[in-house]
Design a protein around this motif. Structure first.
Motif, PDB file in Angstrom:
ATOM      1  N   GLU A 104       0.771  -1.018  -0.086  1.00  0.00           N
ATOM      2  CA  GLU A 104       0.053   0.090  -0.187  1.00  0.00           C
ATOM      3  C   GLU A 104       1.084   1.575   0.192  1.00  0.00           C
ATOM      4  OE1 GLU A 104      -2.601  -0.506   3.206  1.00  0.00           O
ATOM      5  OE2 GLU A 104      -3.101  -2.120   2.524  1.00  0.00           O
ATOM      6  N   THR A 105       2.000   0.704   0.722  1.00  0.00           N
ATOM      7  CA  THR A 105       3.145   1.984   0.937  1.00  0.00           C
ATOM      8  C   THR A 105       3.973   2.604  -0.513  1.00  0.00           C
ATOM      9  OG1 THR A 105       4.160   0.749   2.286  1.00  0.00           O
ATOM     10  CG2 THR A 105       2.873   2.515   3.456  1.00  0.00           C
ATOM     11  N   ASN A 106       4.294   1.156  -1.192  1.00  0.00           N
ATOM     12  CA  ASN A 106       5.558   1.107  -2.073  1.00  0.00           C
ATOM     13  C   ASN A 106       5.390  -0.096  -2.382  1.00  0.00           C
ATOM     14  OD1 ASN A 106       8.228   1.920  -3.122  1.00  0.00           O
ATOM     15  ND2 ASN A 106       9.122   1.672  -1.666  1.00  0.00           N
ATOM     16  N   MET A 107       5.051   0.425  -3.586  1.00  0.00           N
ATOM     17  CA  MET A 107       4.669  -1.756  -4.777  1.00  0.00           C
ATOM     18  C   MET A 107       6.206  -2.103  -5.628  1.00  0.00           C
ATOM     19  SD  MET A 107       0.871  -1.394  -6.137  1.00  0.00           S
ATOM     20  CE  MET A 107      -0.632  -0.977  -5.327  1.00  0.00           C
ATOM     21  N   LYS A 108       6.942  -2.719  -5.709  1.00  0.00           N
ATOM     22  CA  LYS A 108       7.923  -3.722  -5.365  1.00  0.00           C
ATOM     23  C   LYS A 108       7.186  -4.977  -5.955  1.00  0.00           C
ATOM     24  CE  LYS A 108      10.567  -1.249  -2.065  1.00  0.00           C
ATOM     25  NZ  LYS A 108      11.700  -1.529  -1.271  1.00  0.00           N
ATOM     26  N   ASN A 109       8.091  -5.188  -7.324  1.00  0.00           N
ATOM     27  CA  ASN A 109       7.669  -6.767  -7.777  1.00  0.00           C
ATOM     28  C   ASN A 109       8.031  -7.523  -6.763  1.00  0.00           C
ATOM     29  OD1 ASN A 109       6.784  -5.519 -10.594  1.00  0.00           O
ATOM     30  ND2 ASN A 109       9.596  -5.571 -10.801  1.00  0.00           N
ATOM     31  N   LYS A 110       9.008  -7.659  -5.665  1.00  0.00           N
ATOM     32  CA  LYS A 110       9.536  -8.769  -4.869  1.00  0.00           C
ATOM     33  C   LYS A 110       8.425  -9.198  -3.969  1.00  0.00           C
ATOM     34  CE  LYS A 110      11.726  -6.209  -1.543  1.00  0.00           C
ATOM     35  NZ  LYS A 110      13.265  -6.089  -0.311  1.00  0.00           N
ATOM     36  N   ASP A 111       7.160  -8.566  -3.773  1.00  0.00           N
ATOM     37  CA  ASP A 111       6.500  -8.488  -3.076  1.00  0.00           C
ATOM     38  C   ASP A 111       5.030  -9.110  -3.432  1.00  0.00           C
ATOM     39  OD1 ASP A 111       7.751  -6.643  -0.860  1.00  0.00           O
ATOM     40  OD2 ASP A 111       6.704  -5.127  -1.336  1.00  0.00           O
ATOM     41  N   LEU A 112       5.130  -8.871  -4.770  1.00  0.00           N
ATOM     42  CA  LEU A 112       3.766  -9.787  -5.570  1.00  0.00           C
ATOM     43  C   LEU A 112       4.565 -10.847  -5.478  1.00  0.00           C
ATOM     44  CD1 LEU A 112       2.423  -7.045  -8.662  1.00  0.00           C
ATOM     45  CD2 LEU A 112       1.367  -7.265  -6.408  1.00  0.00           C
ATOM     46  N   LEU A 113       5.393 -11.121  -6.339  1.00  0.00           N
ATOM     47  CA  LEU A 113       5.875 -12.440  -6.465  1.00  0.00           C
ATOM     48  C   LEU A 113       5.875 -12.990  -4.921  1.00  0.00           C
ATOM     49  CD1 LEU A 113       9.178 -11.628  -8.224  1.00  0.00           C
ATOM     50  CD2 LEU A 113       6.811 -12.700  -9.403  1.00  0.00           C
ATOM     51  N   TYR A 114       6.185 -12.368  -4.264  1.00  0.00           N
ATOM     52  CA  TYR A 114       6.310 -13.452  -2.435  1.00  0.00           C
ATOM     53  C   TYR A 114       4.878 -13.492  -2.116  1.00  0.00           C
ATOM     54  CZ  TYR A 114       6.933 -14.587   2.417  1.00  0.00           C
ATOM     55  OH  TYR A 114       7.007 -14.989   3.559  1.00  0.00           O
ATOM     56  N   ALA A 156      -2.760  -6.005  -8.605  1.00  0.00           N
ATOM     57  CA  ALA A 156      -0.974  -6.203 -10.005  1.00  0.00           C
ATOM     58  C   ALA A 156      -2.448  -4.655 -11.307  1.00  0.00           C
ATOM     59  CB  ALA A 156      -1.815  -7.482 -10.535  1.00  0.00           C
ATOM     60  N   SER A 157      -3.534  -4.853 -10.074  1.00  0.00           N
ATOM     61  CA  SER A 157      -4.783  -4.126 -11.260  1.00  0.00           C
ATOM     62  C   SER A 157      -4.322  -2.152 -10.765  1.00  0.00           C
ATOM     63  CB  SER A 157      -6.095  -4.178 -11.173  1.00  0.00           C
ATOM     64  OG  SER A 157      -6.372  -5.666 -11.657  1.00  0.00           O
ATOM     65  N   VAL A 158      -4.204  -2.204  -9.550  1.00  0.00           N
ATOM     66  CA  VAL A 158      -3.536  -1.031  -9.030  1.00  0.00           C
ATOM     67  C   VAL A 158      -2.445  -0.471 -10.187  1.00  0.00           C
ATOM     68  CG1 VAL A 158      -2.617   0.430  -6.823  1.00  0.00           C
ATOM     69  CG2 VAL A 158      -4.806  -1.400  -7.199  1.00  0.00           C
ATOM     70  N   ILE A 159      -1.385  -1.292  -9.749  1.00  0.00           N
ATOM     71  CA  ILE A 159      -0.370  -0.845 -11.101  1.00  0.00           C
ATOM     72  C   ILE A 159      -0.081  -0.670 -12.446  1.00  0.00           C
ATOM     73  CG2 ILE A 159       2.399  -2.061 -11.205  1.00  0.00           C
ATOM     74  CD1 ILE A 159       1.803  -3.414  -8.828  1.00  0.00           C
ATOM     75  N   SER A 160      -0.933  -1.987 -12.798  1.00  0.00           N
ATOM     76  CA  SER A 160      -1.673  -1.450 -14.173  1.00  0.00           C
ATOM     77  C   SER A 160      -1.952   0.108 -14.040  1.00  0.00           C
ATOM     78  CB  SER A 160      -2.376  -2.658 -14.341  1.00  0.00           C
ATOM     79  OG  SER A 160      -2.412  -2.564 -15.822  1.00  0.00           O
ATOM     80  N   ASN A 161      -3.308   0.338 -13.168  1.00  0.00           N
ATOM     81  CA  ASN A 161      -3.854   1.838 -13.644  1.00  0.00           C
ATOM     82  C   ASN A 161      -2.823   2.637 -13.409  1.00  0.00           C
ATOM     83  OD1 ASN A 161      -6.347   2.700 -13.554  1.00  0.00           O
ATOM     84  ND2 ASN A 161      -5.700   3.765 -11.549  1.00  0.00           N
ATOM     85  N   ASN A 162      -1.482   2.495 -12.582  1.00  0.00           N
ATOM     86  CA  ASN A 162      -0.631   3.278 -12.531  1.00  0.00           C
ATOM     87  C   ASN A 162      -0.016   3.617 -13.346  1.00  0.00           C
ATOM     88  OD1 ASN A 162      -1.628   4.125  -9.839  1.00  0.00           O
ATOM     89  ND2 ASN A 162       0.193   2.283  -8.586  1.00  0.00           N
TER      90      ASN A 162
END
Length: 309
Positions: free
Chosen positions: A159-169, A239-245
């Protein structure tokens, strides 16, 4: 191979030869050890090797002199490919002893070895099996709660800092839940078969404990299903939020590019070698700058009205 037996003092003692009422624990035995144990215990080598086959599925098999029970147990992945995986634990029940076979050392068996399980006696073989299965379901529930806590922590970080490693986790946690769901369903089939076995239901206390194991396993299945759904939806949402950003950033960059193109076109126009307004004016550059600024302001206002910023 390690052999344990419960003595009169109620504690587990390590012994060096097989006695009636003992517990034989095999952890990742090699081929020569399996051959020796097979001859010593009168158990087929292929049956012993079921416990060290990572692809072996949970099932029950009744042979002439012994019964084989294979269940899936959860462990933390030491290789780091996934957060948690499941491996088979084989339990061989005979009239003289009980044997467990596993490919890795697991906390589940260590709890029994170190006496952390109450009312555990090696000579109560049927009760021992049910205690193993109950403790196994408890470990599933423990790891499921751990996954839930960790996923909530990762969500707060996203919510504060979107990182790929967190999504992969989150994806790895979701895979762990899939492994758990599959293993729990297979264990449920084994428990239902045990419920129909007269040998398991010989004593009323054992029957009640088996019913408790089934309830615990069902609870773990429901938790795994719920957590898997929540985790999948959460990962898709982020993932949708990242795409929207990303779309928003591209939209803003496009708007900035359009606005910057306006003064570029004006300066290009006045740079042509043809008669143009203000060509003989000493303050022509100021007029051109003012015109460019006006066009930029107009373009900026239009973009704001179109919600391009």
């Amino acid at each position: 191979m390690k052999i344990y037996i419960t003595r009169e003092d109620g504690k587990q003692h390590k012994i060096h030869k097989i006695e009636e009422g003992c517990w034989i624990n095999l952890c990742s035995p090699n081929k020569s050890e399996i051959e020796a144990i097979s001859k010593m215990c009168q158990i087929e080598e292929a049956d012993i090797m079921l416990g060290i086959d990572e692809e072996e599925k949970a099932h029950i098999a009744v042979e002439d002199n012994y019964t084989i029970i294979v269940v899936d147990v959860p462990i933390k992945d030491s290789e780091g490919l996934h957060e948690f995986i499941t491996i088979p634990l084989e339990i061989i029940l005979t009239d003289t002893f009980i044997m467990t076979v596993c490919i890795y050392p697991i906390d589940l068996l260590q709890d029994f070895i170190e006496g952390r399980v109450k009312s555990f006696y090696t000579y109560k073989r049927t009760r021992f099996i049910l205690q193993l299965l109950y403790k196994n379901s408890s470990y599933f529930l423990h790891y499921l709660r751990y996954i839930d806590r960790v996923s909530n922590k990762v969500e707060r970080e996203l919510e504060t800092n979107m990182k790929n490693k967190d999504l992969l986790y989150l994806l790895e946690l979701e895979k762990s839940l899939v492994y758990f769901s599959t293993a729990l369903r297979a264990n449920e089939i084994v428990l239902e078969k045990m419920l129909r076995m007269d040998k398991i239901k010989q004593y009323q206390e054992d029957k009640e404990l088996l019913e408790d194991v089934i309830v615990e396993n069902k609870q773990a299945m429901e938790m795994a299903s719920v957590y898997s759904s929540i985790l999948g939806e959460t990962r898709d949402a982020f993932a949708s939020v990242i795409s929207n950003n990303l779309n928003t950033i591209m939209q803003r960059l496009t708007s900035i590019t359009i606005i910057l193109a306006l003064p570029t076109m004006i300066f290009s126009l006045f740079g042509m070698n043809v008669p143009l307004p203000f060509i003989n004016q000493p303050n022509a550059i100021i007029y051109i700058l003012i015109i460019s600024i006006i066009f930029v302001i107009i373009g900026f206002v239009i973009m704001i009205k179109k919600k391009m910023f």
